[in-house]
Scaffold this motif. Sequence first.
Motif, PDB file in Angstrom:
ATOM      1  N   ALA A   1       2.569  -1.271  -6.151  1.00 50.31           N
ATOM      2  CA  ALA A   1       2.682  -2.432  -7.043  1.00 50.31           C
ATOM      3  C   ALA A   1       2.722  -1.911  -8.472  1.00 50.31           C
ATOM      4  CB  ALA A   1       1.487  -3.348  -6.839  1.00 50.31           C
TER       5      ALA A   1
ATOM      6  N   VAL B   1      -7.329   7.739  -2.067  1.00 52.53           N
ATOM      7  CA  VAL B   1      -8.753   7.414  -1.846  1.00 52.53           C
ATOM      8  C   VAL B   1      -9.474   8.685  -1.386  1.00 52.53           C
ATOM      9  CG1 VAL B   1     -10.361   5.831  -0.721  1.00 52.53           C
ATOM     10  CG2 VAL B   1      -8.035   5.082  -1.173  1.00 52.53           C
TER      11      VAL B   1
ATOM     12  N   GLU C   1       0.851  -1.195   0.000  1.00 49.54           N
ATOM     13  CA  GLU C   1       0.000   0.000   0.000  1.00 49.54           C
ATOM     14  C   GLU C   1       0.886   1.244   0.000  1.00 49.54           C
ATOM     15  OE1 GLU C   1      -3.380   1.031  -0.077  1.00 49.54           O
ATOM     16  OE2 GLU C   1      -2.324   2.939  -0.005  1.00 49.54           O
ATOM     17  N   PRO C   2       0.721   2.121  -1.006  1.00 50.00           N
ATOM     18  CA  PRO C   2       1.586   3.303  -1.068  1.00 50.00           C
ATOM     19  C   PRO C   2       1.210   4.418  -0.098  1.00 50.00           C
ATOM     20  CG  PRO C   2       0.149   3.184  -3.009  1.00 50.00           C
ATOM     21  CD  PRO C   2      -0.102   1.947  -2.205  1.00 50.00           C
ATOM     22  N   ASP C   3      -0.070   4.516   0.263  1.00 48.47           N
ATOM     23  CA  ASP C   3      -0.509   5.641   1.099  1.00 48.47           C
ATOM     24  C   ASP C   3      -0.282   5.364   2.576  1.00 48.47           C
ATOM     25  OD1 ASP C   3      -1.301   7.468  -0.723  1.00 48.47           O
ATOM     26  OD2 ASP C   3      -3.454   7.117  -0.503  1.00 48.47           O
TER      27      ASP C   3
ATOM     28  N   PRO D   1     -22.537   5.500  -5.155  1.00 48.27           N
ATOM     29  CA  PRO D   1     -22.373   5.454  -3.698  1.00 48.27           C
ATOM     30  C   PRO D   1     -23.629   5.815  -2.908  1.00 48.27           C
ATOM     31  CG  PRO D   1     -21.087   7.253  -4.654  1.00 48.27           C
ATOM     32  CD  PRO D   1     -21.632   6.475  -5.794  1.00 48.27           C
TER      33      PRO D   1
ATOM     34  N   ARG E   1     -15.402   7.260   7.914  1.00 46.61           N
ATOM     35  CA  ARG E   1     -14.686   6.156   7.278  1.00 46.61           C
ATOM     36  C   ARG E   1     -13.240   6.039   7.780  1.00 46.61           C
ATOM     37  NH1 ARG E   1     -13.736   4.065   1.354  1.00 46.61           N
ATOM     38  NH2 ARG E   1     -11.884   2.839   1.848  1.00 46.61           N
TER      39      ARG E   1
ATOM     40  N   GLY F   1     -13.333  -5.704  -4.089  1.00 46.13           N
ATOM     41  CA  GLY F   1     -13.671  -4.300  -3.814  1.00 46.13           C
ATOM     42  C   GLY F   1     -13.982  -3.509  -5.075  1.00 46.13           C
TER      43      GLY F   1
ATOM     44  N   GLN G   1     -12.363   9.701  -1.645  1.00 45.16           N
ATOM     45  CA  GLN G   1     -13.731   9.595  -1.118  1.00 45.16           C
ATOM     46  C   GLN G   1     -13.769   9.293   0.375  1.00 45.16           C
ATOM     47  OE1 GLN G   1     -12.456   7.152  -3.071  1.00 45.16           O
ATOM     48  NE2 GLN G   1     -13.443   5.179  -2.747  1.00 45.16           N
ATOM     49  N   ARG G   2     -12.575   9.033   0.974  1.00 41.23           N
ATOM     50  CA  ARG G   2     -12.584   8.802   2.429  1.00 41.23           C
ATOM     51  C   ARG G   2     -13.151   9.997   3.186  1.00 41.23           C
ATOM     52  NH1 ARG G   2      -7.388   6.319   2.088  1.00 41.23           N
ATOM     53  NH2 ARG G   2      -7.601   4.075   2.323  1.00 41.23           N
TER      54      ARG G   2
ATOM     55  N   THR H   1     -19.713  -2.865   1.885  1.00 38.63           N
ATOM     56  CA  THR H   1     -20.337  -4.186   2.079  1.00 38.63           C
ATOM     57  C   THR H   1     -19.909  -5.142   0.974  1.00 38.63           C
ATOM     58  OG1 THR H   1     -22.171  -3.140   3.214  1.00 38.63           O
ATOM     59  CG2 THR H   1     -22.579  -5.348   2.354  1.00 38.63           C
TER      60      THR H   1
HETATM   61  C1  FAD Z   1     -18.406   9.760  -2.790  1.00 34.12           C
HETATM   62  C2  FAD Z   1     -18.425   8.326  -2.310  1.00 34.12           C
HETATM   63  C3  FAD Z   1     -19.188   7.975  -1.209  1.00 34.12           C
HETATM   64  C4  FAD Z   1     -19.244   6.658  -0.794  1.00 34.12           C
HETATM   65  N1  FAD Z   1     -20.057   6.305   0.242  1.00 34.12           N
HETATM   66  C5  FAD Z   1     -20.135   5.012   0.616  1.00 34.12           C
HETATM   67  C6  FAD Z   1     -20.986   4.622   1.685  1.00 34.12           C
HETATM   68  O1  FAD Z   1     -21.709   5.428   2.267  1.00 34.12           O
HETATM   69  N2  FAD Z   1     -20.998   3.304   2.046  1.00 34.12           N
HETATM   70  C7  FAD Z   1     -20.250   2.380   1.398  1.00 34.12           C
HETATM   71  O2  FAD Z   1     -20.310   1.209   1.764  1.00 34.12           O
HETATM   72  N3  FAD Z   1     -19.447   2.729   0.381  1.00 34.12           N
HETATM   73  C8  FAD Z   1     -19.375   4.007  -0.029  1.00 34.12           C
HETATM   74  N4  FAD Z   1     -18.550   4.354  -1.051  1.00 34.12           N
HETATM   75  C9  FAD Z   1     -17.765   3.306  -1.723  1.00 34.12           C
HETATM   76  C10 FAD Z   1     -16.456   3.043  -0.998  1.00 34.12           C
HETATM   77  O3  FAD Z   1     -15.751   4.244  -0.823  1.00 34.12           O
HETATM   78  C11 FAD Z   1     -15.635   2.062  -1.822  1.00 34.12           C
HETATM   79  O4  FAD Z   1     -16.448   0.994  -2.183  1.00 34.12           O
HETATM   80  C12 FAD Z   1     -14.412   1.563  -1.051  1.00 34.12           C
HETATM   81  O5  FAD Z   1     -13.486   2.585  -0.860  1.00 34.12           O
HETATM   82  C13 FAD Z   1     -13.763   0.413  -1.808  1.00 34.12           C
HETATM   83  O6  FAD Z   1     -12.616   0.016  -1.126  1.00 34.12           O
HETATM   84  P1  FAD Z   1     -11.386  -0.593  -1.920  1.00 34.12           P
HETATM   85  O7  FAD Z   1     -10.420  -1.016  -0.874  1.00 34.12           O
HETATM   86  O8  FAD Z   1     -11.842  -1.548  -2.934  1.00 34.12           O
HETATM   87  O9  FAD Z   1     -10.797   0.613  -2.758  1.00 34.12           O
HETATM   88  P2  FAD Z   1     -10.177   1.979  -2.267  1.00 34.12           P
HETATM   89  O10 FAD Z   1     -10.739   2.375  -0.964  1.00 34.12           O
HETATM   90  O11 FAD Z   1     -10.290   2.929  -3.403  1.00 34.12           O
HETATM   91  O12 FAD Z   1      -8.641   1.662  -2.017  1.00 34.12           O
HETATM   92  C14 FAD Z   1      -7.748   1.283  -3.020  1.00 34.12           C
HETATM   93  C15 FAD Z   1      -6.361   1.202  -2.391  1.00 34.12           C
HETATM   94  O13 FAD Z   1      -5.433   0.734  -3.355  1.00 34.12           O
HETATM   95  C16 FAD Z   1      -4.235   1.472  -3.205  1.00 34.12           C
HETATM   96  N5  FAD Z   1      -3.500   1.425  -4.482  1.00 34.12           N
HETATM   97  C17 FAD Z   1      -3.799   2.070  -5.631  1.00 34.12           C
HETATM   98  N6  FAD Z   1      -2.873   1.786  -6.565  1.00 34.12           N
HETATM   99  C18 FAD Z   1      -1.990   0.936  -5.991  1.00 34.12           C
HETATM  100  C19 FAD Z   1      -0.815   0.277  -6.454  1.00 34.12           C
HETATM  101  N7  FAD Z   1      -0.361   0.450  -7.704  1.00 34.12           N
HETATM  102  N8  FAD Z   1      -0.161  -0.527  -5.600  1.00 34.12           N
HETATM  103  C20 FAD Z   1      -0.623  -0.745  -4.326  1.00 34.12           C
HETATM  104  N9  FAD Z   1      -1.717  -0.134  -3.839  1.00 34.12           N
HETATM  105  C21 FAD Z   1      -2.394   0.689  -4.666  1.00 34.12           C
HETATM  106  C22 FAD Z   1      -4.703   2.879  -2.832  1.00 34.12           C
HETATM  107  O14 FAD Z   1      -3.686   3.631  -2.226  1.00 34.12           O
HETATM  108  C23 FAD Z   1      -5.854   2.560  -1.909  1.00 34.12           C
HETATM  109  O15 FAD Z   1      -5.438   2.487  -0.571  1.00 34.12           O
HETATM  110  C24 FAD Z   1     -18.485   5.668  -1.483  1.00 34.12           C
HETATM  111  C25 FAD Z   1     -17.714   6.036  -2.589  1.00 34.12           C
HETATM  112  C26 FAD Z   1     -17.697   7.340  -3.010  1.00 34.12           C
HETATM  113  C27 FAD Z   1     -16.900   7.683  -4.228  1.00 34.12           C
END
Ligand code: FAD
Length: 440
Positions: free
Chosen positions: A131, A44, A31-33, A321, A107, A313, A46-47, A328
């Motif tokens: 990655a 991210v 994870e880079p962040d 959203p 979040r 994910g 949207q956090r 979930t």
């Molecule tokens: C405006 C908005 C509101 C939302 N509200 C809700 C809500 O109320 N309830 C709900 O359940 N969901 C909500 N969501 C959806 C939720 O934010 C996402 O479904 C969730 O963040 C998905 O998680 P994830 O880990 O798949 O992806 P992300 O949270 O996007 O994380 C991806 C990760 O991958 C890492 N990454 C990227 N590239 C690389 C790389 N090359 N190498 C290694 N790591 C990398 C990033 O740094 C990041 O940490 C909302 C989304 C938005 C846009």
Amino acid sequence: MKRAIVMGGSYAGLFAARVLSEYAEDVLVIEPDVIEEDGLGRRVPQRHQLHALLSMGHTQLERWFPGTTEELVKGGALLGEGDDVRFYLDGRLKAPAAGARMLGATRPFLESHLRRRVTALANVRFLRAQATDLVFRRGRVVGVTTAALDGGTGGTGETFDADFVVDAMGRNSPLEDWLARHGWDRAPVDSMRIDLGYATVLFHRGDELGSTVIAHSSPGPASDYRPALTEPGALAAVEGGRWSVVLAGYADHRPGPDPEEFLRRMRRCVAPLRTVADTSTMIGDVRTYRFVESRRRVHSRLNRFPGGLVVVGDALASVNPVYGQGLTLAALAANALGAHLRSTPFPQSPARDYFRLVEAVVEGAWQLSTAADLAQPHVTGPYPRGHRVQKWVADRLTEASVRDSAVNTRYMGVVNMELPPKALTDPRFLARAARVLLAG
Ligand SMILES: Cc1cc2nc3c(=O)[nH]c(=O)nc-3n(C[C@H](O)[C@H](O)[C@H](O)COP(=O)(O)OP(=O)(O)OC[C@H]3O[C@@H](n4cnc5c(N)ncnc54)[C@H](O)[C@@H]3O)c2cc1C
């Protein structure tokens, strides 16, 4: 397995790492962040936005991380039950749904607790790096290459061997490009352009709304194709004695970052949001986010896919959203991963069972969100077969759910992903909804 690698250490990556800790000697999360409670990780954005956790998401949270709710509540999050959770449709308060239970937390607060729990697992370690590619051998993934981060901080630029790799890199995951570069097909994509705008801001919380934890207001059938009767929006009582308030709007009606405009819009919302606008003080800036399209990748439509690789994910499916499904879906993907690893003797083979399982879950969420989105005048499809009839029935059921607790309980069971959408076609349920509507 000797080593499993999770690319991406956000919500989906943390759940995947938790599951893999039961199947691999060594789990490496790349994870880079830097993700702290208040340092929000730039990848991210949207956090910053209000995140609601559906009941099914909450169940999965406790399944994989038992005791987290208690920890969060001790830290200041709130758990709303019964009347503390209020849903409005077209400005009307819906009948109570039995068993309604929702967590009020930001979040970053929720995620930082999960990260702490995953960090504490003896066989999981985090690497601050990016990655950059996969290593393939004889049709399967056998490693991940990484690069040092900007400015050379963190990350080693090494290649890591792996028996199993998870893509949890979110909506903009580069995985498809990597696959194409190595001669694999890209997964077919379903998408729907929705052009949604979000804006979230925090307020100081006093006792202006009593024990309310969540108030959520959405447009219903009465707002189709005309201005909504009330502005859509929601608030949640969150840790730190604050309200998190979100407003949403489509196309030209997207909310902007101006705090005065935000307050004006809040005053056109349902009563709880109006009260907070009138009595509470805003903290910090209004943060906006534009979400252009819902999108899912359907790997089961591919003829060939490398072994030892799965996608979870948002990298798999990222849906509108406003229905709060993302977290979930991320947790349910981890469940599917667990089920797959429990049953397959060959985790290094193509994970067809995993994709079948997870895509069945995504299909339910996709049906629900895209069917509702098609009611927006600026959304131009694709329309599924029988859309008009489906919409007519859905509108009647929605109306009945406003008036009747039993109808709303099942309706919310589907919204909360505890029941599949087909639960709304049960003849006894339809008969009850019809009686409610006929009773006027
Ligand atoms: C405006 C908005 C509101 C939302 N509200 C809700 C809500 O109320 N309830 C709900 O359940 N969901 C909500 N969501 C959806 C939720 O934010 C996402 O479904 C969730 O963040 C998905 O998680 P994830 O880990 O798949 O992806 P992300 O949270 O996007 O994380 C991806 C990760 O991958 C890492 N990454 C990227 N590239 C690389 C790389 N090359 N190498 C290694 N790591 C990398 C990033 O740094 C990041 O940490 C909302 C989304 C938005 C846009």
